[in-house]
Design a protein around this motif. Structure first.
Motif, PDB file in Angstrom:
ATOM      1  N   ASN A  68       0.848  -1.193   0.000  1.00 13.77           N
ATOM      2  CA  ASN A  68       0.000   0.000   0.000  1.00 13.77           C
ATOM      3  C   ASN A  68       0.883   1.242   0.000  1.00 13.77           C
ATOM      4  OD1 ASN A  68      -2.162   1.698   0.046  1.00 13.77           O
ATOM      5  ND2 ASN A  68      -2.774   1.256   2.155  1.00 13.77           N
ATOM      6  N   LYS A  70       2.254   4.961  -1.337  1.00  9.00           N
ATOM      7  CA  LYS A  70       1.553   6.205  -1.656  1.00  9.00           C
ATOM      8  C   LYS A  70       1.189   6.231  -3.143  1.00  9.00           C
ATOM      9  CE  LYS A  70       1.914  11.219  -1.168  1.00  9.00           C
ATOM     10  NZ  LYS A  70       2.766  12.351  -0.717  1.00  9.00           N
ATOM     11  N   LYS A 188      -8.386   2.928  -4.490  1.00  6.93           N
ATOM     12  CA  LYS A 188      -8.119   2.444  -3.137  1.00  6.93           C
ATOM     13  C   LYS A 188      -9.365   1.890  -2.452  1.00  6.93           C
ATOM     14  CE  LYS A 188      -3.964   5.140  -2.288  1.00  6.93           C
ATOM     15  NZ  LYS A 188      -3.194   5.946  -1.316  1.00  6.93           N
TER      16      LYS A 188
END
Length: 395
Positions: A68, A70, A188
């Motif tokens: 995960n 940025k 996301k």
């Protein structure tokens, strides 16, 4: 970026996939031929692409599933793998011995597979379900464009300097990956915590049948691709350029049918399109064994191109529908394990067959295996995944 452009932009990195794997069909065999005449040694080196795919794409899938950053969970691996692959493809033609060439090729294949797994997982994660066939179809057009660039210009650049086509492929590959990856924003909302790593695909009958299908499809495909140029030269007395142009015909015809096949698979039934692809591919391979002229071979390669593009635009879309979404990268890696394992086996075995029995078995063996793939697809049911309790509905 507006959502309507995403299915197209996300397909641009597939240019690098197409052009770099096209090197495997023509230029890398030509390069290996400068240090050895052995079909077995050629098969061993080229088979490293499939061998690394057995475990690298699965590894990249489970790592990216659990990442995960940025930038996103897929993009760092896509960019990193593509850059490293480009470095080693540039170094490859400067290898002066078979051993050095083998090492560079292995590292190139390793990096390319590490990029490819997360990339194919990214597509269904950023594209709406009702546009997945369109996105896969367009990405295949871009892949075919990349293949075509190398297959047409590669031999010409090769004649000027053996390193030129490898340098060109590296530059074009990096540019396409950056253009098609950096503007994309990963979704996301689809990030969910995966379960523990488990090689439990046998619990999913639909997945198991899809994996069996792709195993036989690419077992057949792996018999053909590394040796096609040598077949044309030794069996038909065609030039390397004529053989390479035949592969270009195959890819261009496939490109013309990519988006229509994707749209049909979205609107009708993906299994039907996949089955049609295997049947068409089988017919093309069977008839190609009797082709003796350039025109007849090119016509049959066109038929094979139609069949193969129908396969390519459907298998990843089907997989995205029948597996738990939080484990898509993992299952994508497992499917590529079956794709790569079959090609690795086929490349090595076909190299042995050609050295011991000659090219008369080249197309017939591949045709029989593809026919088996068609039977497997016909007998399969691909059920859409619904929830963690393994409930499903028929597609």
């Amino acid at each position: 970026m507006k959502k309507k452009f995403v299915p197209y932009v996300v397909g641009i990195p597939n240019l690098s996939v197409g052009l770099l794997w096209a090197m495997n069909m023509s230029l890398i065999p030509m390069l290996v031929g400068t240090v050895t005449d052995s079909n077995r040694m050629l098969g061993l080196l080229v088979s490293m692409g499939a061998f690394t795919g057995i475990f690298v794409q699965y590894l990249a899938g489970i790592i990216s599933d659990r990442s995960n950053f940025k930038m996103g969970k897929r993009k760092p691996f896509i960019l990193g793998g593509a850059i490293i692959a480009a470095i080693f493809i540039m170094i490859l033609p400067f290898s002066k011995s078979y051993v050095l060439m083998f090492v560079c090729a292995f590292l190139f294949y390793f990096s390319l597979n590490f990029f490819q797994g997360p990339y194919y997982t990214l597509i269904p994660e950023v594209v709406d379900d009702n546009q997945l066939g369109l996105a896969n179809g367009f990405s295949k057009i871009i892949s075919v464009l990349g293949s075509g660039v190398i297959l047409v210009t590669g031999p010409m650049l090769w004649d000027k300097n053996h390193s030129f086509p490898f340098l060109a492929a590296a530059v074009l590959g990096i540019i396409s990956v950056m253009i098609g990856t950096l503007p994309i924003k990963e979704n996301k909302e689809k990030y969910t915590k995966p379960t523990k790593i488990s090689f439990d695909f046998i619990k999913y009958p639909s997945v198991l049948m899809l994996f069996a299908s792709v195993f036989f499809i690419f077992l057949s495909y792996g018999c053909i691709t590394p040796y096609f140029v040598k077949y044309c030269a030794q069996q038909l007395n065609f030039s390397n350029a004529t053989a390479s142009n035949g592969l270009f015909v195959l890819t261009i015809v496939g490109a013309l049918f990519a988006v229509p096949a994707g749209i049909v698979s979205d609107k009708i039934n993906r299994k039907v399109v996949l089955l049609a692809g295997t049947v068409i591919f089988t017919v093309g391979l069977g008839l190609a064994a009797f082709a003796t002229s350039v025109l007849s071979l090119y016509l049959l390669l066109s038929l094979i191109g139609i069949g193969f593009i129908c396969i390519q635009v459907t298998i990843y879309a089907i997989l995205a529908e029948i597996v738990p979404p939080e484990r898509l990268g993992e299952f994508m890696g497992i499917m590529n394990l079956f794709i790569s394992l079959s090609q690795w086996i086929a490349t090595l075995v076909m190299g042995w067959i050609l050295d011991t029995a000659g090219f008369k078995y080249f197309f017939p063996v591949a045709a029989v295996i593809m026919f088996i793939a068609a039977i497997v697809v016909f007998s399969s049911k691909f059920n859409k995944f619904v929830n963690a309790s393994n409930s499903s509905v028929r597609m």
